[in-house]
Design an enzyme around this catalytic site. Structure first.
Site, mmCIF file in Angstrom:
data_model
loop_
_atom_site.group_PDB
_atom_site.id
_atom_site.type_symbol
_atom_site.label_atom_id
_atom_site.label_comp_id
_atom_site.label_asym_id
_atom_site.label_seq_id
_atom_site.Cartn_x
_atom_site.Cartn_y
_atom_site.Cartn_z
ATOM 1 N N ASN A 114 0.855 -1.177 0.000
ATOM 2 C CA ASN A 114 0.000 0.000 0.000
ATOM 3 C C ASN A 114 0.894 1.231 0.000
ATOM 4 O O ASN A 114 2.052 1.182 0.403
ATOM 5 C CB ASN A 114 -0.902 0.005 1.242
ATOM 6 C CG ASN A 114 -1.895 1.157 1.238
ATOM 7 O OD1 ASN A 114 -2.472 1.481 0.203
ATOM 8 N ND2 ASN A 114 -2.082 1.795 2.372
ATOM 9 N N HIS A 116 0.859 5.341 1.321
ATOM 10 C CA HIS A 116 0.156 6.222 2.253
ATOM 11 C C HIS A 116 0.800 7.604 2.207
ATOM 12 O O HIS A 116 2.032 7.721 2.254
ATOM 13 C CB HIS A 116 0.230 5.652 3.664
ATOM 14 C CG HIS A 116 -0.565 6.446 4.661
ATOM 15 N ND1 HIS A 116 -1.950 6.439 4.669
ATOM 16 C CD2 HIS A 116 -0.185 7.271 5.665
ATOM 17 C CE1 HIS A 116 -2.376 7.228 5.643
ATOM 18 N NE2 HIS A 116 -1.326 7.746 6.252
ATOM 19 N N SER A 143 4.841 7.105 2.020
ATOM 20 C CA SER A 143 5.471 5.841 2.411
ATOM 21 C C SER A 143 4.807 4.683 1.671
ATOM 22 O O SER A 143 3.583 4.640 1.548
ATOM 23 C CB SER A 143 5.305 5.594 3.915
ATOM 24 O OG SER A 143 5.759 6.685 4.685
ATOM 25 N N ASP A 152 -2.516 1.054 8.081
ATOM 26 C CA ASP A 152 -1.354 1.898 7.772
ATOM 27 C C ASP A 152 -0.185 1.619 8.714
ATOM 28 O O ASP A 152 0.677 2.479 8.925
ATOM 29 C CB ASP A 152 -1.714 3.386 7.827
ATOM 30 C CG ASP A 152 -2.797 3.771 6.837
ATOM 31 O OD1 ASP A 152 -2.854 3.158 5.759
ATOM 32 O OD2 ASP A 152 -3.607 4.670 7.152
#
Length: 228
Positions: A114, A116, A143, A152
């Protein structure tokens, strides 16, 4: 399952989106000379512009709305079945606005990333740019991390830092961060596709079989380097 590139074989990637897909576009643009290829794009929102980006690039674009499903678990189970049809070696979240169940995360443990818009662990969750401004941060950024059950909170792979300038508002700061997102996400996916990056058994990212004590940073020329 597709593995890292051997000869002409490239890692198959499935990208999950919910919106415009600007990070998806960065991944599409980078894949021409990269060790990965995007096998499919899946959205839970039927009119997400990212689907059009995929179609223009000749990438299969699928819609699976979460709305008909009784609960989060049922949706995630159906989503996993759709993802697995494309036999991916990596699942990439690019603005996929769903909280994933532990069962789904476990299914793709070590092969789901992912991005973020903050310097994690700062400002997990939403409204990161406003929160950075409210906190009077002098530095902000983005990030890329492996996905875990913690929102997260997965191990960070690579970061890009930008200054918070006098007079910045949410729009100007977000635009500066987004430019860097478009650099670090393809870089992280390439490292994984090359077989150089993995999630170790200790829960820490490893680059070239060495644990990352700190996240990588991206040099001006676009080459990932270890933070000092």
């Amino acid at each position: 399952m597709a593995e890292a590139m051997h000869g002409t074989e490239r890692l198959r990637v499935v990208v999950l989106i919910s919106g415009s897909g600007s990070n998806l576009q960065a991944l599409i643009d980078a894949q021409t000379d990269a060790p990965y290829r995007i096998a499919a794009v899946i959205s839970n929102v039927g009119d997400a512009f990212g689907l059009e980006r995929a179609r223009r690039a000749g990438i299969p674009a699928e819609v699976m709305s979460h709305r008909p499903f009784a609960d989060r678990g049922a949706f995630d189970q159906a989503l996993a079945a759709l993802i697995d049809r494309f036999d991916p070696g990596l699942v990439v979240l690019a603005g996929f606005m769903r909280i994933l169940t532990p069962q789904f995360v476990s299914r793709y443990a070590g092969r789901m990333m992912n991005i973020h818009p903050s310097l994690l662990p700062k400002f997990r969750g939403l409204h990161t740019h406003q929160r950075a401004l409210d906190a009077k941060e002098t530095e902000h950024g983005a990030s890329v991390h492996f996905v875990t059950d913690e929102l997260d909170g997965g191990p960070v792979i690579i970061q890009a830092r930008v200054p918070v300038l006098p007079g910045d508002d949410v729009a100007t700061l977000a635009a500066r961060v987004l430019t860097q997102e478009h650099r670090i996400y393809p870089a992280a996916v390439c490292l994984f596709a090359e077989g150089r990056l993995r999630l170790g058994n200790d829960g820490r990212p490893q680059l070239d079989a060495s644990a990352l004590v700190r996240p990588l940073v991206l040099a001006a020329e676009g080459r990932p380097t270890r933070a000092i």
